[in-house]
Design an enzyme around this catalytic site. Structure first.
Site, mmCIF file in Angstrom:
data_model
loop_
_atom_site.group_PDB
_atom_site.id
_atom_site.type_symbol
_atom_site.label_atom_id
_atom_site.label_comp_id
_atom_site.label_asym_id
_atom_site.label_seq_id
_atom_site.Cartn_x
_atom_site.Cartn_y
_atom_site.Cartn_z
ATOM 1 N N CYS A 178 0.137 4.267 4.140
ATOM 2 C CA CYS A 178 1.168 4.836 5.011
ATOM 3 C C CYS A 178 1.095 6.361 4.918
ATOM 4 C CB CYS A 178 2.555 4.311 4.668
ATOM 5 S SG CYS A 178 3.007 4.414 2.926
ATOM 6 N N GLY A 224 6.658 -6.776 -0.492
ATOM 7 C CA GLY A 224 6.497 -8.128 -0.003
ATOM 8 C C GLY A 224 6.569 -8.322 1.493
#
Length: 423
Positions: A366, A252
């Site tokens: 990532c 989030g």
């Protein structure tokens, strides 16, 4: 609660979590399972992260300190944790030795008290010689080989950066406080921080501290989010009135940033119910209440209607090889790149039809591995005639440790109405 008892509880948690992380479990889940909070949890995270980062070094030290032969796995884990604290901790050496000797009782191995005491004291006697031994390779062979091929000149710097502790980055919630005002508040409380010219809401702390000690944490003034992760919302640049899809939203951080930047019609998805619940709690703390839905982003029939999206953020599952210094347990987890790249392609193909012509999709990972990043995007562009790669000054590949940030990859794709139309 006494300081000794707190330490005993911390060491018990470490002795459970460290072998589990070496076996491939996620460190963040293990920390949550420990039920420790505040400074105690921060101490546990420091100990586990450091030991996981230096596992190869610690095991090499034990090979020097113990006789050859099969070792008790629990005692080996205990000694590795103890050695890490002796190497990097702030407590007196005698206290560290005594506490880890006593910790043999926590795992029912009282017989090993003498062994633990002898090994730790021998290390202290021979520390200069032992610490001067060249460290062994810390990265798994599959990852080392890929880094060497992808970055023939930079791979030593990438590995060195991965073995350094990550700084604590904050994102100030501009709906509650300005970055400059929050930085002034930190300064008043003696907490040093620095800003970054490309990140208008970010502050990097010179020293980490438990988040509960941050001013306004419970009130949602600030969130923990790495600097490179904060680039996502800046690149996507949401505008009021746009319909936005956050396709893989948990935990989030990027969702909250999009909302803070003014997104007012946002649908956030995740296919993990537990992760979606944590996302909801994080967003509520910051004062946001977007539409959250439990769904597989690649299956629009479970969440989409006839209205297209103006912008899509697709933060895909990946090998996480760009955030090792923040999550060193990645060094100890097997990674199925073939499965991951297939899932990334499935998600890209699944959400692309939902984007309106003229809309934009931000693909991010990532990871620092080309097959999850540039190669994935190139393959998608080859098969998708209405997709165009858009150049953005903040997009592209960022390697670990640049400007104190982790390693991320961002590709901004624009959707054209027909093949051949300019993006």
């Amino acid at each position: 609660m006494s300081e000794a008892l707190q330490g005993q509880r911390l060491r018990r948690a470490a002795l459970i979590a460290y072998p589990a992380a070496l076996g491939g479990e996620r460190l963040d889940f293990l920390l949550e399972r420990s039920a420790l909070q505040g400074a105690e949890r921060a101490s546990l995270q420091w100990l586990l992260s450091g030991a996981l980062r230096e596992t190869a070094i610690l095991q090499a030290l034990l090979a020097q300190l113990l006789r050859p032969g099969r070792q008790d796995e629990q005692i080996s884990a205990l000694l590795q944790l103890a050695l890490y604290e002796l190497r990097h901790g702030q407590r007196p050496e005698f206290a560290v030795v005594n506490d880890w000797v006593a910790a043999t009782q926590l795992i029912g191995k009282v017989w090993a008290k003498g062994l633990v005491n002898a090994v730790l004291r021998r290390y202290l006697r021979e520390r200069s010689r032992l610490d001067a031994i060249p460290p062994p390779q810390s990265h798994p062979q599959w990852l080392l080989q890929r880094l060497q091929v992808a970055y023939p000149e930079q791979w030593p710097q990438i590995i060195a950066a991965n073995l350094q502790p990550a700084p604590l980055w904050l994102r100030v919630n501009r709906q509650r406080r300005s970055r400059d005002a929050y930085q002034a508040l930190l300064t008043e409380r003696g907490v040093a921080s620095s800003s970054h010219p490309q990140l208008p809401d970010a502050l990097m702390l010179e020293q980490s501290l438990p988040v509960q000690e941050l001013p306004g944490w419970e009130e949602g003034w600030v969130a923990v989010q790495d600097g490179a992760a904060q680039l996502a919302a800046e690149i996507l640049a949401p505008k009021a009135g746009e319909r936005i899809l956050d396709a893989c939203a948990a935990p989030g951080g990027k969702t909250a940033h999009l909302l803070a930047l003014g997104a007012d019609d946002l649908l956030a998805l995740d296919r993990s119910e537990s992760r979606l619940q944590r996302t909801q709690a994080a967003l509520q703390r910051q004062g946001f209440a977007p539409t959250l839905r439990l769904a597989d982003a690649a299956d629009p029939t479970t969440y989409a209607d006839a209205r297209p999206f103006d912008a899509i953020l697709l933060d895909v599952p990946c090998s996480a090889t760009g955030i090792i210094r923040r999550h060193p347990d990645i060094l100890h987890r097997p990674s199925d790149l073939a499965t991951l790249t297939q899932e990334q392609a499935r998600l890209l193909r699944g959400v692309w039809p939902l984007l309106r012509p003229g809309g934009r999709l931000l693909y991010c990972t990532c990871s620092v591995l080309p097959e999850e990043n540039g190669e994935q995007i190139a393959a998608f562009l080859d098969e998708q005639a209405d997709a165009r790669l858009q150049v953005h000054p903040l997009s592209g590949q960022r390697l670990p440790g640049q400007d104190g940030m982790d390693g991320f990859f961002y590709a901004l794709l624009g959707k054209v109405a027909e093949a051949g139309e300019a993006a």
